[in-house]
Design an enzyme around this catalytic site. Structure first.
Site, PDB file in Angstrom:
ATOM      1  N   SER A 140       0.848  -1.167  -0.056  1.00 54.85           N
ATOM      2  CA  SER A 140       0.071  -0.156  -0.082  1.00 54.85           C
ATOM      3  C   SER A 140       0.904   1.426   0.107  1.00 54.85           C
ATOM      4  CB  SER A 140      -1.014   0.110   1.223  1.00 54.85           C
ATOM      5  OG  SER A 140      -1.778  -1.014   1.314  1.00 54.85           O
TER       6      SER A 140
HETATM    7  N1  SAH Z   1      -0.918  -4.991   4.240  1.00 50.34           N
HETATM    8  C1  SAH Z   1      -0.125  -5.293   2.852  1.00 50.34           C
HETATM    9  C2  SAH Z   1      -0.814  -4.703   1.745  1.00 50.34           C
HETATM   10  C3  SAH Z   1      -1.567  -5.905   1.228  1.00 50.34           C
HETATM   11  S1  SAH Z   1      -2.177  -5.599  -0.180  1.00 50.34           S
HETATM   12  C4  SAH Z   1       1.084  -4.559   3.102  1.00 50.34           C
HETATM   13  O1  SAH Z   1       1.427  -3.908   4.005  1.00 50.34           O
HETATM   14  O2  SAH Z   1       2.165  -4.711   2.005  1.00 50.34           O
HETATM   15  C5  SAH Z   1      -3.838  -6.801   0.395  1.00 50.34           C
HETATM   16  C6  SAH Z   1      -3.361  -8.274   0.615  1.00 50.34           C
HETATM   17  O3  SAH Z   1      -4.709  -8.861   1.066  1.00 50.34           O
HETATM   18  C7  SAH Z   1      -2.883  -9.151  -0.581  1.00 50.34           C
HETATM   19  O4  SAH Z   1      -1.543  -9.577  -0.078  1.00 50.34           O
HETATM   20  C8  SAH Z   1      -4.012 -10.271  -0.736  1.00 50.34           C
HETATM   21  O5  SAH Z   1      -3.473 -11.367  -1.233  1.00 50.34           O
HETATM   22  C9  SAH Z   1      -4.567 -10.411   0.549  1.00 50.34           C
HETATM   23  N2  SAH Z   1      -5.611 -10.980   0.789  1.00 50.34           N
HETATM   24  C10 SAH Z   1      -7.049 -10.753  -0.209  1.00 50.34           C
HETATM   25  N3  SAH Z   1      -7.988 -11.450   0.225  1.00 50.34           N
HETATM   26  C11 SAH Z   1      -7.395 -11.903   1.506  1.00 50.34           C
HETATM   27  C12 SAH Z   1      -8.190 -12.898   2.417  1.00 50.34           C
HETATM   28  N4  SAH Z   1      -9.206 -13.178   2.320  1.00 50.34           N
HETATM   29  N5  SAH Z   1      -7.381 -13.174   3.477  1.00 50.34           N
HETATM   30  C13 SAH Z   1      -6.077 -12.957   3.417  1.00 50.34           C
HETATM   31  N6  SAH Z   1      -5.634 -12.123   2.810  1.00 50.34           N
HETATM   32  C14 SAH Z   1      -6.283 -11.716   1.823  1.00 50.34           C
END
Ligand code: SAH
Length: 217
Positions: free
Chosen positions: A64
């Protein structure tokens, strides 16, 4: 894994930029000043690490934008020793920020590739949240209740199981909405079956997907 004076200087500039965009919570800004964001990028892209931009991290996912991380973290109002559940580990950057702030962090990722990568990267940097591979919609009933829950992917609803796993008096922060853009929402659990909602403007996140990914790793 080097963190040089140049990186520290770039990081301080990034923090100043994030502060100038309206983030006021110094504990969030301090944590951001300490976490070496360039170590979360593949080595060819480290020069993007200190721009206030989101960036691809593989498996179709993104780290993000720093301002967004700061904004969500500020809304979460994390206190030292809080038990915090993060949905969407991704690069692990947000989890590292929460650990820096003194929280006990539990983080779930549904993509195996990212889960495995981050599970080895973060401890090597000194950050030790508890990592889980699974579907964040389910939360972690065995470790509930949580003081804080942070969802870092777009959700069309407030996931009912996560609301259940939030302590009364606890806060959940999530981008609420479908494709396109979502409303940054704070859910304050005011009673066993009651909650209040606050809205904090529009953001764009990758979607929260149900179930685990089908990677054959
Ligand atoms: N917090 C992260 C940003 C992540 S982007 C950082 O600091 O880099 C969103 C993430 O959510 C992605 O890696 C995606 O694979 C994950 N995601 C999407 N749906 C999900 C679910 N149901 N359970 C766990 N993770 C999920």
């Amino acid at each position: 894994m080097h963190d040089t004076y140049r990186h520290k200087g770039l990081r301080k500039k990034l923090v100043d930029e994030v502060r100038s965009k309206g983030i006021r919570d110094e504990s969030v800004l301090e944590a951001m000043n300490r976490v070496p964001r360039h170590l979360f990028m593949d080595s060819g892209f480290v020069h993007f690490a200190y721009r206030d931009q989101a960036f691809p991290i593989g498996a179709g996912q993104t780290i993000s934008q720093p301002y967004t991380v700061a904004f969500q973290t500020e809304l979460l109002q994390v206190r030292k020793h809080d038990k915090v559940l993060e949905i969407g580990t991704g690069s692990g950057y947000q989890a590292a920020i929460l650990v820096e702030m003194g929280a006990k962090v539990y983080t779930i990722e549904r993509q195996k590739e990212l889960f495995l990568k981050t599970q080895s990267l973060l401890p090597a940097m000194g950050y030790k949240p508890r990592f889980f591979y699974g579907d964040g919609y389910e939360g972690l009933p065995a470790f509930a209740p949580f003081d804080r829950i942070l969802i870092t992917a777009a959700s069309r609803e407030i996931p009912p199981k996560l609301l259940e796993q939030l302590k009364t008096g606890g806060r959940m922060v999530l981008p609420l909405g479908g494709e396109g853009s979502q409303v940054m929402t704070v859910v304050v659990k005011t009673g066993e079956e009651e909650y209040e909602k606050e809205e904090h403007g529009y953001f764009v996140f990758v979607p929260l997907l149900k179930g685990k990914s089908q990677d054959k790793l």
